[in-house]
Motif scaffolding. Structure first.
Motif, PDB file in Angstrom:
ATOM      1  N   SER A  41      85.547 134.609  57.608  1.00  0.00           N
ATOM      2  CA  SER A  41      86.837 135.011  57.051  1.00  0.00           C
ATOM      3  C   SER A  41      87.823 135.418  58.148  1.00  0.00           C
ATOM      4  O   SER A  41      89.042 135.261  57.988  1.00  0.00           O
ATOM      5  CB  SER A  41      86.657 136.161  56.049  1.00  0.00           C
ATOM      6  OG  SER A  41      86.099 137.301  56.671  1.00  0.00           O
ATOM      7  N   TRP A  42      87.302 135.911  59.271  1.00  0.00           N
ATOM      8  CA  TRP A  42      88.160 136.221  60.425  1.00  0.00           C
ATOM      9  C   TRP A  42      88.838 134.941  60.928  1.00  0.00           C
ATOM     10  O   TRP A  42      90.058 134.919  61.155  1.00  0.00           O
ATOM     11  CB  TRP A  42      87.333 136.866  61.520  1.00  0.00           C
ATOM     12  CG  TRP A  42      88.038 137.069  62.823  1.00  0.00           C
ATOM     13  CD1 TRP A  42      87.935 136.298  63.948  1.00  0.00           C
ATOM     14  CD2 TRP A  42      88.964 138.117  63.150  1.00  0.00           C
ATOM     15  NE1 TRP A  42      88.732 136.785  64.944  1.00  0.00           N
ATOM     16  CE2 TRP A  42      89.373 137.911  64.488  1.00  0.00           C
ATOM     17  CE3 TRP A  42      89.477 139.204  62.445  1.00  0.00           C
ATOM     18  CZ2 TRP A  42      90.281 138.749  65.137  1.00  0.00           C
ATOM     19  CZ3 TRP A  42      90.382 140.037  63.094  1.00  0.00           C
ATOM     20  CH2 TRP A  42      90.776 139.811  64.422  1.00  0.00           C
ATOM     21  N   GLU A  43      88.064 133.877  61.073  1.00  0.00           N
ATOM     22  CA  GLU A  43      88.635 132.602  61.522  1.00  0.00           C
ATOM     23  C   GLU A  43      89.530 131.985  60.445  1.00  0.00           C
ATOM     24  O   GLU A  43      90.581 131.414  60.759  1.00  0.00           O
ATOM     25  CB  GLU A  43      87.514 131.636  61.900  1.00  0.00           C
ATOM     26  CG  GLU A  43      86.746 132.049  63.135  1.00  0.00           C
ATOM     27  CD  GLU A  43      85.649 131.068  63.507  1.00  0.00           C
ATOM     28  OE1 GLU A  43      85.005 131.264  64.549  1.00  0.00           O
ATOM     29  OE2 GLU A  43      85.427 130.099  62.752  1.00  0.00           O
ATOM     30  N   TRP A  44      89.102 132.075  59.196  1.00  0.00           N
ATOM     31  CA  TRP A  44      89.884 131.497  58.107  1.00  0.00           C
ATOM     32  C   TRP A  44      91.265 132.165  58.010  1.00  0.00           C
ATOM     33  O   TRP A  44      92.274 131.486  57.767  1.00  0.00           O
ATOM     34  CB  TRP A  44      89.136 131.649  56.784  1.00  0.00           C
ATOM     35  CG  TRP A  44      89.728 130.838  55.675  1.00  0.00           C
ATOM     36  CD1 TRP A  44      90.689 131.235  54.790  1.00  0.00           C
ATOM     37  CD2 TRP A  44      89.418 129.480  55.352  1.00  0.00           C
ATOM     38  NE1 TRP A  44      90.993 130.213  53.923  1.00  0.00           N
ATOM     39  CE2 TRP A  44      90.223 129.124  54.248  1.00  0.00           C
ATOM     40  CE3 TRP A  44      88.529 128.544  55.873  1.00  0.00           C
ATOM     41  CZ2 TRP A  44      90.174 127.867  53.669  1.00  0.00           C
ATOM     42  CZ3 TRP A  44      88.472 127.283  55.298  1.00  0.00           C
ATOM     43  CH2 TRP A  44      89.290 126.954  54.205  1.00  0.00           C
ATOM     44  N   ALA A  45      91.299 133.477  58.195  1.00  0.00           N
ATOM     45  CA  ALA A  45      92.567 134.201  58.134  1.00  0.00           C
ATOM     46  C   ALA A  45      93.558 133.655  59.155  1.00  0.00           C
ATOM     47  O   ALA A  45      94.752 133.495  58.862  1.00  0.00           O
ATOM     48  CB  ALA A  45      92.336 135.696  58.360  1.00  0.00           C
ATOM     49  N   ALA A  46      93.057 133.346  60.361  1.00  0.00           N
ATOM     50  CA  ALA A  46      93.943 132.787  61.386  1.00  0.00           C
ATOM     51  C   ALA A  46      94.411 131.390  60.996  1.00  0.00           C
ATOM     52  O   ALA A  46      95.575 131.036  61.213  1.00  0.00           O
ATOM     53  CB  ALA A  46      93.220 132.745  62.728  1.00  0.00           C
ATOM     54  N   LEU A  47      93.523 130.591  60.404  1.00  0.00           N
ATOM     55  CA  LEU A  47      93.882 129.228  60.030  1.00  0.00           C
ATOM     56  C   LEU A  47      94.964 129.180  58.963  1.00  0.00           C
ATOM     57  O   LEU A  47      95.782 128.256  58.935  1.00  0.00           O
ATOM     58  CB  LEU A  47      92.645 128.472  59.539  1.00  0.00           C
ATOM     59  CG  LEU A  47      91.581 128.118  60.585  1.00  0.00           C
ATOM     60  CD1 LEU A  47      90.400 127.425  59.922  1.00  0.00           C
ATOM     61  CD2 LEU A  47      92.160 127.246  61.676  1.00  0.00           C
ATOM     62  N   VAL A  48      94.961 130.170  58.070  1.00  0.00           N
ATOM     63  CA  VAL A  48      95.937 130.143  56.972  1.00  0.00           C
ATOM     64  C   VAL A  48      97.182 130.972  57.288  1.00  0.00           C
ATOM     65  O   VAL A  48      97.979 131.272  56.395  1.00  0.00           O
ATOM     66  CB  VAL A  48      95.304 130.610  55.646  1.00  0.00           C
ATOM     67  CG1 VAL A  48      94.197 129.655  55.226  1.00  0.00           C
ATOM     68  CG2 VAL A  48      94.771 132.034  55.734  1.00  0.00           C
ATOM     69  N   GLY A  49      97.341 131.320  58.576  1.00  0.00           N
ATOM     70  CA  GLY A  49      98.619 131.883  58.997  1.00  0.00           C
ATOM     71  C   GLY A  49      98.631 133.334  59.408  1.00  0.00           C
ATOM     72  O   GLY A  49      99.676 133.855  59.816  1.00  0.00           O
ATOM     73  N   TYR A  50      97.479 134.028  59.351  1.00  0.00           N
ATOM     74  CA  TYR A  50      97.443 135.442  59.728  1.00  0.00           C
ATOM     75  C   TYR A  50      96.910 135.550  61.157  1.00  0.00           C
ATOM     76  O   TYR A  50      95.707 135.649  61.381  1.00  0.00           O
ATOM     77  CB  TYR A  50      96.575 136.234  58.756  1.00  0.00           C
ATOM     78  CG  TYR A  50      97.041 136.131  57.325  1.00  0.00           C
ATOM     79  CD1 TYR A  50      98.126 136.873  56.870  1.00  0.00           C
ATOM     80  CD2 TYR A  50      96.412 135.262  56.435  1.00  0.00           C
ATOM     81  CE1 TYR A  50      98.569 136.766  55.561  1.00  0.00           C
ATOM     82  CE2 TYR A  50      96.846 135.145  55.126  1.00  0.00           C
ATOM     83  CZ  TYR A  50      97.923 135.896  54.691  1.00  0.00           C
ATOM     84  OH  TYR A  50      98.350 135.785  53.404  1.00  0.00           O
ATOM     85  N   ARG A  51      97.807 135.538  62.128  1.00  0.00           N
ATOM     86  CA  ARG A  51      97.409 135.425  63.530  1.00  0.00           C
ATOM     87  C   ARG A  51      97.210 136.771  64.216  1.00  0.00           C
ATOM     88  O   ARG A  51      96.446 136.868  65.178  1.00  0.00           O
ATOM     89  CB  ARG A  51      98.453 134.602  64.306  1.00  0.00           C
ATOM     90  CG  ARG A  51      98.677 133.195  63.739  1.00  0.00           C
ATOM     91  CD  ARG A  51      97.403 132.373  63.829  1.00  0.00           C
ATOM     92  NE  ARG A  51      97.532 131.091  63.166  1.00  0.00           N
ATOM     93  CZ  ARG A  51      97.996 129.988  63.739  1.00  0.00           C
ATOM     94  NH1 ARG A  51      98.395 130.035  64.997  1.00  0.00           N
ATOM     95  NH2 ARG A  51      98.060 128.859  63.057  1.00  0.00           N
ATOM     96  N   PHE A  52      97.902 137.803  63.776  1.00  0.00           N
ATOM     97  CA  PHE A  52      97.814 139.109  64.432  1.00  0.00           C
ATOM     98  C   PHE A  52      96.719 139.954  63.785  1.00  0.00           C
ATOM     99  O   PHE A  52      96.447 139.830  62.588  1.00  0.00           O
ATOM    100  CB  PHE A  52      99.154 139.824  64.369  1.00  0.00           C
ATOM    101  CG  PHE A  52     100.256 139.058  65.052  1.00  0.00           C
ATOM    102  CD1 PHE A  52     100.316 138.985  66.437  1.00  0.00           C
ATOM    103  CD2 PHE A  52     101.206 138.397  64.299  1.00  0.00           C
ATOM    104  CE1 PHE A  52     101.324 138.270  67.066  1.00  0.00           C
ATOM    105  CE2 PHE A  52     102.223 137.670  64.916  1.00  0.00           C
ATOM    106  CZ  PHE A  52     102.280 137.603  66.306  1.00  0.00           C
ATOM    107  N   MET A  53      96.085 140.818  64.590  1.00  0.00           N
ATOM    108  CA  MET A  53      94.894 141.527  64.148  1.00  0.00           C
ATOM    109  C   MET A  53      95.074 142.307  62.849  1.00  0.00           C
ATOM    110  O   MET A  53      94.240 142.188  61.938  1.00  0.00           O
ATOM    111  CB  MET A  53      94.381 142.450  65.251  1.00  0.00           C
ATOM    112  CG  MET A  53      93.064 143.132  64.888  1.00  0.00           C
ATOM    113  SD  MET A  53      92.349 144.096  66.228  1.00  0.00           S
ATOM    114  CE  MET A  53      91.920 142.795  67.399  1.00  0.00           C
TER     115      MET A  53
END
Length: 270
Positions: A41-53
């Motif tokens: 889910s950490w990687e998925w969050a970045a893929l769907v546009g959530y790049r900042f921690m």
């Protein structure tokens, strides 16, 4: 790159094998939750546009809450698997209709985060129950997806000419898919013999395994679609030669609920 992929794959296979053989099923379930749901889910969050921690942590929260609810409440497996299979039917329709340079996913920003949450949590739940039932089944499904991937890779490299899904993944070919099915068939026949299934069960088991191979390819294509929308090559860099966790388990995410449900049907019908 191939040498690096092979070395990483051997190390991963060794770790997974030791974890399956040495850890109690409950401990393995928690470890799998950390890897599949946590890192996934950490990687998925970045893929769907959530790049900042802070954004990524917040985006991970629904998936973690859902997985923990499944862990604590332990709902009946069958309805969860049915939802999982239905989810992949929806994903297949999205793959079939996907075209680049559309605004569909930008206009429906909720869709990919929700799909990721459900896919990761349900795949983990299926894996934890499958492991509690039999380590052999877990080794079989992991081996099936790996063998299919190997068959697709080398057959595609050697014979690949016709693109399988150029809008999603230009490198995949129909010949590679055929190679995955052939090698998967051999693995499935061997699995039916090892599990000492009856003739009728063996036929159903092989057919189920071929469906799982097809769906593992769909799982790979689904992640390719999400990465294409995100404009990235890999989901992460945690695994040398493989990219991120999602790059390694994308086929398993589709395979696990379908295999577990099909296995339940085969065993229940015995």
């Amino acid at each position: 790159m191939l040498k690096e992929r092979v070395i990483t794959a051997i190390i991963l296979a060794t770790i997974v094998l030791l974890a399956l053989l040495l850890l109690p099923s409950t401990v393995f379930a928690v470890l799998a939750l950390i890897i599949i749901v946590g890192l996934g889910s950490w990687e998925w969050a970045a893929l769907v546009g959530y790049r900042f921690m802070p954004q990524r942590l917040l985006a991970m929260l629904p998936t973690l809450v859902l997985a923990l609810a499944l862990l604590v409440l332990q709902p009946p497996l069958l309805p969860v698997l049915v939802v999982g299979v239905g989810l992949w039917v929806v994903i297949l329709s999205l793959l079939w209709r996907y075209r680049q340079h559309t605004r569909f996913y930008r206009e429906h920003l909720w869709l990919l985060p929700i799909l990721g949450m459900l896919v990761l949590a349900i795949a983990w739940y299926a894996l934890s129950h499958l492991n509690a039932q039999s380590v052999g089944y877990v080794l079989y499904i992991i081996g099936l997806v790996a063998v299919a991937d190997i068959g697709a890779y080398f057959t595609g490299k050697r014979l690949g000419k016709v693109k399988l899904a150029p809008e999603l993944s230009p490198g995949k070919t129909r010949e590679g898919a055929y190679g995955a099915l052939v090698l998967g068939s051999v693995w499935a026949i061997g699995g039916a013999l090892v599990f000492q299934l009856s003739m009728g069960q063996s036929l159903a088991f092989v057919l189920l395994s071929l469906v799982v191979v097809v769906m593992s390819i769909a799982g790979d294509l689904f992640e390719s679609m999400v990465k294409r929308e995100a404009g990235v090559k890999d989901s992460g860099q945690i695994l040398p030669g493989h990219g991120g966790i999602l790059d390694r388990i994308d086929g398993l995410l589709a395979a696990l609920p379908i295999f577990t449900l099909g296995l339940w049907w085969i065993v229940a019908g015995a």
